[in-house]
Design a protein around this motif. Structure first.
Motif, PDB file in Angstrom:
ATOM      1  N   TYR A  45       0.874  -1.169   0.000  1.00  0.00           N
ATOM      2  CA  TYR A  45       0.000   0.000   0.000  1.00  0.00           C
ATOM      3  C   TYR A  45       0.917   1.227   0.000  1.00  0.00           C
ATOM      4  O   TYR A  45       1.986   1.209   0.613  1.00  0.00           O
ATOM      5  CB  TYR A  45      -0.791   0.107   1.300  1.00  0.00           C
ATOM      6  CG  TYR A  45      -1.920  -0.843   1.543  1.00  0.00           C
ATOM      7  CD1 TYR A  45      -3.232  -0.466   1.255  1.00  0.00           C
ATOM      8  CD2 TYR A  45      -1.712  -2.085   2.141  1.00  0.00           C
ATOM      9  CE1 TYR A  45      -4.303  -1.299   1.548  1.00  0.00           C
ATOM     10  CE2 TYR A  45      -2.775  -2.928   2.430  1.00  0.00           C
ATOM     11  CZ  TYR A  45      -4.067  -2.530   2.130  1.00  0.00           C
ATOM     12  OH  TYR A  45      -5.126  -3.350   2.422  1.00  0.00           O
ATOM     13  N   GLU A  66      -5.542  -3.163   6.072  1.00  0.00           N
ATOM     14  CA  GLU A  66      -6.205  -4.461   6.009  1.00  0.00           C
ATOM     15  C   GLU A  66      -5.280  -5.435   5.285  1.00  0.00           C
ATOM     16  O   GLU A  66      -4.693  -5.107   4.249  1.00  0.00           O
ATOM     17  CB  GLU A  66      -7.523  -4.335   5.251  1.00  0.00           C
ATOM     18  CG  GLU A  66      -8.294  -5.640   5.161  1.00  0.00           C
ATOM     19  CD  GLU A  66      -9.613  -5.515   4.435  1.00  0.00           C
ATOM     20  OE1 GLU A  66     -10.223  -6.554   4.149  1.00  0.00           O
ATOM     21  OE2 GLU A  66     -10.054  -4.378   4.139  1.00  0.00           O
ATOM     22  N   ASN A  67      -5.148  -6.633   5.824  1.00  0.00           N
ATOM     23  CA  ASN A  67      -4.283  -7.641   5.232  1.00  0.00           C
ATOM     24  C   ASN A  67      -5.066  -8.382   4.150  1.00  0.00           C
ATOM     25  O   ASN A  67      -5.991  -9.125   4.462  1.00  0.00           O
ATOM     26  CB  ASN A  67      -3.803  -8.608   6.315  1.00  0.00           C
ATOM     27  CG  ASN A  67      -2.752  -9.571   5.818  1.00  0.00           C
ATOM     28  OD1 ASN A  67      -2.583  -9.763   4.621  1.00  0.00           O
ATOM     29  ND2 ASN A  67      -2.048 -10.192   6.747  1.00  0.00           N
ATOM     30  N   PRO A  68      -4.726  -8.202   2.869  1.00  0.00           N
ATOM     31  CA  PRO A  68      -5.469  -8.877   1.803  1.00  0.00           C
ATOM     32  C   PRO A  68      -5.433 -10.411   1.910  1.00  0.00           C
ATOM     33  O   PRO A  68      -6.348 -11.082   1.439  1.00  0.00           O
ATOM     34  CB  PRO A  68      -4.770  -8.416   0.523  1.00  0.00           C
ATOM     35  CG  PRO A  68      -4.128  -7.123   0.894  1.00  0.00           C
ATOM     36  CD  PRO A  68      -3.730  -7.286   2.332  1.00  0.00           C
ATOM     37  N   ALA A  73      -4.321  -7.044  10.910  1.00  0.00           N
ATOM     38  CA  ALA A  73      -3.956  -5.889  10.090  1.00  0.00           C
ATOM     39  C   ALA A  73      -2.448  -5.674  10.148  1.00  0.00           C
ATOM     40  O   ALA A  73      -1.791  -6.005  11.135  1.00  0.00           O
ATOM     41  CB  ALA A  73      -4.685  -4.644  10.592  1.00  0.00           C
ATOM     42  N   VAL A  97      -3.658  -9.515  -3.178  1.00  0.00           N
ATOM     43  CA  VAL A  97      -4.420  -8.333  -3.572  1.00  0.00           C
ATOM     44  C   VAL A  97      -5.322  -8.701  -4.751  1.00  0.00           C
ATOM     45  O   VAL A  97      -4.877  -9.302  -5.721  1.00  0.00           O
ATOM     46  CB  VAL A  97      -3.480  -7.174  -3.974  1.00  0.00           C
ATOM     47  CG1 VAL A  97      -4.272  -5.979  -4.484  1.00  0.00           C
ATOM     48  CG2 VAL A  97      -2.595  -6.776  -2.808  1.00  0.00           C
ATOM     49  N   ARG A 101     -11.349  -4.754  -5.448  1.00  0.00           N
ATOM     50  CA  ARG A 101     -11.838  -4.979  -4.083  1.00  0.00           C
ATOM     51  C   ARG A 101     -11.276  -3.883  -3.189  1.00  0.00           C
ATOM     52  O   ARG A 101     -10.063  -3.668  -3.155  1.00  0.00           O
ATOM     53  CB  ARG A 101     -11.395  -6.343  -3.568  1.00  0.00           C
ATOM     54  CG  ARG A 101     -11.943  -6.623  -2.165  1.00  0.00           C
ATOM     55  CD  ARG A 101     -11.186  -7.785  -1.521  1.00  0.00           C
ATOM     56  NE  ARG A 101     -11.608  -8.130  -0.197  1.00  0.00           N
ATOM     57  CZ  ARG A 101     -11.368  -7.455   0.913  1.00  0.00           C
ATOM     58  NH1 ARG A 101     -10.750  -6.304   0.874  1.00  0.00           N
ATOM     59  NH2 ARG A 101     -11.756  -7.905   2.084  1.00  0.00           N
ATOM     60  N   TYR A 103      -9.881  -2.209   0.146  1.00  0.00           N
ATOM     61  CA  TYR A 103      -9.207  -2.637   1.374  1.00  0.00           C
ATOM     62  C   TYR A 103      -9.137  -1.436   2.324  1.00  0.00           C
ATOM     63  O   TYR A 103      -8.783  -0.329   1.911  1.00  0.00           O
ATOM     64  CB  TYR A 103      -7.799  -3.158   1.077  1.00  0.00           C
ATOM     65  CG  TYR A 103      -7.802  -4.419   0.245  1.00  0.00           C
ATOM     66  CD1 TYR A 103      -7.974  -5.665   0.838  1.00  0.00           C
ATOM     67  CD2 TYR A 103      -7.655  -4.368  -1.134  1.00  0.00           C
ATOM     68  CE1 TYR A 103      -7.987  -6.822   0.075  1.00  0.00           C
ATOM     69  CE2 TYR A 103      -7.661  -5.517  -1.907  1.00  0.00           C
ATOM     70  CZ  TYR A 103      -7.828  -6.739  -1.295  1.00  0.00           C
ATOM     71  OH  TYR A 103      -7.838  -7.890  -2.046  1.00  0.00           O
ATOM     72  N   LYS A 104      -9.430  -1.673   3.588  1.00  0.00           N
ATOM     73  CA  LYS A 104      -9.533  -0.611   4.586  1.00  0.00           C
ATOM     74  C   LYS A 104      -8.155  -0.178   5.104  1.00  0.00           C
ATOM     75  O   LYS A 104      -7.284  -1.012   5.366  1.00  0.00           O
ATOM     76  CB  LYS A 104     -10.388  -1.097   5.755  1.00  0.00           C
ATOM     77  CG  LYS A 104     -10.628  -0.074   6.838  1.00  0.00           C
ATOM     78  CD  LYS A 104     -11.513  -0.647   7.927  1.00  0.00           C
ATOM     79  CE  LYS A 104     -11.705   0.333   9.053  1.00  0.00           C
ATOM     80  NZ  LYS A 104     -12.514  -0.212  10.130  1.00  0.00           N
ATOM     81  N   GLN A 123     -10.264   3.764   2.016  1.00  0.00           N
ATOM     82  CA  GLN A 123     -10.151   2.467   1.358  1.00  0.00           C
ATOM     83  C   GLN A 123      -9.238   2.622   0.158  1.00  0.00           C
ATOM     84  O   GLN A 123      -9.214   3.668  -0.496  1.00  0.00           O
ATOM     85  CB  GLN A 123     -11.516   1.966   0.898  1.00  0.00           C
ATOM     86  CG  GLN A 123     -12.460   1.653   2.041  1.00  0.00           C
ATOM     87  CD  GLN A 123     -13.807   1.163   1.530  1.00  0.00           C
ATOM     88  OE1 GLN A 123     -14.225   1.463   0.426  1.00  0.00           O
ATOM     89  NE2 GLN A 123     -14.475   0.388   2.356  1.00  0.00           N
ATOM     90  N   THR A 125      -8.288   0.663  -3.440  1.00  0.00           N
ATOM     91  CA  THR A 125      -8.750  -0.349  -4.388  1.00  0.00           C
ATOM     92  C   THR A 125      -7.699  -0.492  -5.483  1.00  0.00           C
ATOM     93  O   THR A 125      -7.251   0.502  -6.051  1.00  0.00           O
ATOM     94  CB  THR A 125     -10.101   0.074  -5.004  1.00  0.00           C
ATOM     95  OG1 THR A 125     -11.032   0.297  -3.945  1.00  0.00           O
ATOM     96  CG2 THR A 125     -10.647  -1.000  -5.925  1.00  0.00           C
TER      97      THR A 125
END
Length: 167
Positions: A45, A66-68, A73, A97, A101, A103-104, A123, A125
């Motif tokens: 990220y 957030e851990n994909p 986390a 990933v 989708r 991800y927080k 988030q 994406t």
């Protein structure tokens, strides 16, 4: 009456000087994305922030990604330097990933006294799946030499093995 005014006016001014100016948030979110490093076969990220108001020395930013791949986390803590207007947060490496989708990401700006100065929730994406990455790094070492596990006898394979999600 003047006697009381003479006492109250300096007291009111002193109290006003001790208060933090109210205004906008100290940091502004300026960018967020996933970074896929094809040569080294990893993804992270990347979140960027800009200082909008001066922050006290000793302020830190704590981020949770957030851990994909699932599970706990991924966390990161960075000190904010008052003279640097930009704050860059890069997560530890991530796997699994998925394209499109969300991800927080949660960010807390914590002052030197431990109090939270600001909270940001957003988030991120991705526009691609992590399956576009090779399974192993294509290069190794400081000179970016070809990875001998991928390039047998220095030659590129007919087909590169691609990353897979273990879950």
């Amino acid at each position: 009456m003047r006697k009381y005014l003479a006492i109250l006016l300096p007291l009111a001014l002193a109290l006003a000087a001790c208060q933090r100016e109210t205004g906008g948030d100290p940091l502004k979110l300026t960018g967020k994305m996933f970074v896929f490093n094809y040569r080294l076969a990893y993804a992270t990220y990347l979140v960027t922030l800009e200082q909008m108001t001066p922050l006290p020395d000793g302020t830190v930013v704590k981020a949770e990604f957030e851990n994909p791949a699932g599970g706990a986390a991924l966390t990161l803590e960075r000190r904010i330097f008052p003279n640097l207007p930009k704050v860059v947060l890069e997560s530890p490496d991530v796997t699994c990933v998925k394209k499109a989708r969300p991800y927080k990401v949660t960010i807390a700006v914590v002052g030197p006294d431990g109090g939270t100065l600001q909270s940001i929730e957003t988030q991120v994406t991705s526009s691609a799946d992590q399956s576009i990455l090779p399974a192993k790094a294509l290069v190794v070492g400081p000179g970016y030499d070809k990875n001998p596990e991928v390039f047998k006898d220095g030659k590129a394979p007919a087909h590169f093995e691609m990353a897979k999600c273990a879950k």
